[in-house]
Design a protein around this motif. Structure first.
Motif, short mmCIF file in Angstrom:
data_model
loop_
_atom_site.label_atom_id
_atom_site.label_comp_id
_atom_site.label_asym_id
_atom_site.label_seq_id
_atom_site.Cartn_x
_atom_site.Cartn_y
_atom_site.Cartn_z
N ILE A 11 0.89 -1.16 0.00
CA ILE A 11 0.00 0.00 0.00
C ILE A 11 0.93 1.21 0.00
N GLY A 13 1.56 5.51 -1.70
CA GLY A 13 0.91 6.79 -1.99
C GLY A 13 1.68 7.91 -1.32
N SER A 17 -2.15 10.02 3.55
CA SER A 17 -3.30 9.58 2.77
C SER A 17 -4.04 8.41 3.41
N LYS A 19 -2.63 5.48 4.72
CA LYS A 19 -2.05 4.14 4.53
C LYS A 19 -1.82 3.42 5.85
N LEU A 22 -4.96 2.48 7.77
CA LEU A 22 -5.62 1.37 7.11
C LEU A 22 -4.90 0.05 7.42
N ALA A 123 -2.89 4.86 -2.28
CA ALA A 123 -3.77 5.76 -1.53
C ALA A 123 -3.60 7.15 -2.13
N TRP A 126 -5.41 13.08 -0.19
CA TRP A 126 -6.73 13.29 0.42
C TRP A 126 -6.61 14.48 1.39
N CYS A 147 2.72 11.07 -4.27
CA CYS A 147 1.81 10.07 -4.83
C CYS A 147 2.08 9.90 -6.32
N GLU A 163 -6.32 2.05 -7.20
CA GLU A 163 -6.54 3.21 -6.33
C GLU A 163 -7.56 2.89 -5.24
N LEU A 164 -7.19 3.24 -4.02
CA LEU A 164 -8.10 3.06 -2.90
C LEU A 164 -9.16 4.16 -2.92
N ARG A 166 -11.53 7.07 -1.47
CA ARG A 166 -11.49 8.04 -0.37
C ARG A 166 -12.75 7.81 0.44
N ARG A 172 -12.40 1.08 3.18
CA ARG A 172 -11.13 0.80 2.51
C ARG A 172 -10.66 -0.62 2.83
#
Length: 184
Positions: A11, A13, A17, A19, A22, A123, A126, A147, A163-164, A166, A172
């Motif tokens: 994961i 990015g 964001s 990561k 998550l 990710a 955001w 990113c 892409e994850l 938002r 997610r």
């Protein structure tokens, strides 16, 4: 180029964001994981007032990240898959490019030889959740450019980027679980 490691899922990015949050959520559900190199190195180097900090010596910081990522990849073979990686070796290439530093041949060799699953989760930037802290000093624009650098590097290395959304951490996590299956 080496073969992809199908149970090693990255994961990546830009900073901030979501990561790490998550991955920690997924770890709580039983997924094996390895932590991010950058934050760990910054914390350790700050504790000892060391030189390998991105605001002191970016090239040395990158070398330390490479060492961390190589060790993480080797150690992950002991874990029941799937194993989630909070960034990977290609992130070191992206970092060096982002910082306008040369990418040494050994770093490119490592990125080509140390492989992860073909599908890599990205990710996206955001702004609504982005926050600076003691280790994350980059501004939002640098997070966005980071990113983009990761998208470019992973694409060049033959990875397929997913892409994850938002969305909430739970959403997610469900998204990733649907792609990779249950924990080992």
């Amino acid at each position: 180029m080496a073969t992809h490691e199908p149970s090693f899922l990255v994961i990546t990015g830009g900073p901030g964001s979501g990561k790490t949050t998550l991955i920690e959520h997924l770890a709580g559900r039983g997924y094996a994981h390895v932590p991010e190199a950058g934050r760990g190195i910054i914390q350790a180097q700050t504790a000892i007032d060391g030189p390998a900090l991105p605001w002191r010596d970016r090239a040395l910081f990158a070398e330390m990240m490479l060492g961390w990522e190589l060790r993480s990849h080797a150690m992950a073979h002991r874990l029941a898959g799937p194993v989630l990686f909070d960034r990977g070796v290609p992130d070191v290439v992206g970092y060096l490019r982002l910082e306008g530093l040369p990418v040494p041949d050994h770093v490119m060799r490592a990125a080509g030889q140390v492989r992860y699953a073909r599908q890599v989760f990205i990710a996206p930037p955001w702004p609504a959740i982005y926050r600076q802290d003691a280790e994350r000093r980059q501004d939002g624009e640098t997070a966005r450019r980071t990113c983009e650098a990761m998208i470019q590097v992973y694409g060049e290395l033959g990875y397929e980027l997913i892409e994850l959304p938002r969305s909430t951490v739970a959403d997610r996590a469900a998204f990733i679980g649907a792609v990779i299956g249950p924990p080992g």
